[in-house]
Scaffold this motif. Structure first.
Motif, PDB file in Angstrom:
ATOM      1  N   VAL A 173    -104.101 -42.644  11.806  1.00 53.21           N
ATOM      2  CA  VAL A 173    -105.376 -43.364  11.915  1.00 53.21           C
ATOM      3  C   VAL A 173    -106.514 -42.382  12.209  1.00 53.21           C
ATOM      4  CG1 VAL A 173    -106.621 -45.099  13.256  1.00 53.21           C
ATOM      5  CG2 VAL A 173    -104.257 -45.522  12.584  1.00 53.21           C
ATOM      6  N   SER A 218    -103.897 -43.382   7.154  1.00 50.02           N
ATOM      7  CA  SER A 218    -104.023 -44.841   7.082  1.00 50.02           C
ATOM      8  C   SER A 218    -105.142 -45.201   6.095  1.00 50.02           C
ATOM      9  CB  SER A 218    -104.367 -45.400   8.457  1.00 50.02           C
ATOM     10  OG  SER A 218    -104.916 -46.692   8.305  1.00 50.02           O
ATOM     11  N   GLY A 264    -108.851 -49.685  12.798  1.00 53.24           N
ATOM     12  CA  GLY A 264    -108.022 -48.506  13.064  1.00 53.24           C
ATOM     13  C   GLY A 264    -106.999 -48.764  14.161  1.00 53.24           C
ATOM     14  N   ALA A 291    -107.843 -47.190   7.702  1.00 54.93           N
ATOM     15  CA  ALA A 291    -108.781 -46.410   8.521  1.00 54.93           C
ATOM     16  C   ALA A 291    -109.784 -45.669   7.639  1.00 54.93           C
ATOM     17  CB  ALA A 291    -108.011 -45.428   9.406  1.00 54.93           C
TER      18      ALA A 291
END
Ligand SMILES: CC(C)=CCC/C(C)=C/COP(=O)(O)O
Length: 287
Positions: free
Chosen positions: A255, A206, A241, A209
């Motif tokens: 994440v 991600s 996140g 994140a």
């Protein structure tokens, strides 16, 4: 080394029909017994065509392994590479990874409570999308460039320039990992995100994140903030996140790895830190 596909099909044919079937319960025992009954004494080459069989036989006969004392075992004139005896571990790792991925998909789907308006927490989706924008690359790049432009102290300019470099580095590194891994976003995700690159159709890791973790570390290290604000920065990063999973954009592992990667990226930023001296020499070379 057998491919995971070959391993799975071998496990399925052995009576288990599933990954778990090869490691425990009745199917595991069935596989084990059928091997010791049917394998001919000089069937080592045939084992090579069935990786599961080879693995189980290797695990089944420790004396065969111990007897050799060298990197290969000799049985009936055939050489059994020591590597064959070690195949049990990779298969256990494969099972552990498959299980982790299954848990990841299941958990991510359950946590995708804002994936659409009709979801159980669909009414808070607009709030989650606001959190999403707060961790997006564009506001961060624009904000850092604006602060750099407005900053009248050398220290402030140095920090903002390095923040800009960190943000660009983050986009590049995340783009590379996404392009290499190519993990698709969860099926329940709606691709209605604010400005994306083409690699953003992939979900691992991600980018929000990584950015949240890296920027939080950056801000905590380089800005003089009161304790409540430091807590707020940390909470923001964690919430960015979590919101990725709630929105259905990512699986939990995307994440988790994103946080880890962003945390490590900050170390890289520190190592590559552009000092005023370096900047001066770079400017001098440009002139
Ligand atoms: C267009 C710019 C400057 C950045 C793209 C930021 C973005 C959309 C990242 C994807 O994040 P996730 O991987 O968390 O979905």
């Amino acid at each position: 080394m057998p491919s995971p596909k070959a391993r799975n099909s071998a496990g399925g044919g052995g009576g288990g029909g599933s990954i778990g079937g090869g490691v425990g319960g009745n199917s595991g025992r069935y596989e084990f017994m059928s091997l010791s009954r049917s394998a001919p004494p000089s069937g080592l080459q045939r084992q090579g065509s069935d990786p599961t069989t080879a693995r189980l036989r290797a695990a089944d006969s420790p004396t065969r392994r111990r007897g050799s004392g060298s990197s290969t075992s000799s049985t009936g004139g055939q050489q059994l590479p020591e590597e064959d005896c070690m195949r049990l571990n990779p298969s256990m790792i494969g099972i552990a990874l498959s299980s982790l991925l299954a848990i990841d998909l299941w958990l991510s789907k359950r946590l995708g409570v804002c994936a659409c308006e009709e979801s159980s927490w669909g009414s808070v989706r607009p709030l989650m999308k606001l959190v999403e924008v707060s961790g997006h690359g564009i506001p961060w790049l624009v904000g850092a460039a604006y602060c750099l432009y407005k900053s009248d102290s050398a220290a402030g300019q140095e920090v903002m320039l390095n923040l800009l470099m960190a943000l660009v580095l983050d986009l590049v590194l995340v783009g590379i990992v996404k392009a290499v891994v190519r993990r698709r976003r969860p099926a329940h995700n709606r691709m209605d995100m604010f400005v994306t690159f083409s690699v953003d159709r992939y979900s691992f890791p991600s980018g929000h994140a990584t950015r949240a973790a890296m920027c939080a570390r950056f801000l905590l290290a380089h800005l003089v903030l009161a304790a409540p604000l430091r807590v707020l920065v940390l909470l923001w990063a964690v919430f960015v996140g979590f919101s990725r999973v709630f929105l259905g954009r990512h699986n939990v592992t995307d994440v988790a790895f994103g946080f880890f990667m962003g945390y490590c990226q900050y170390n890289l930023v520190e190592a590559l830190w552009l000092s005023p001296l370096m900047l001066q020499s770079m400017m001098g070379q440009l002139e």
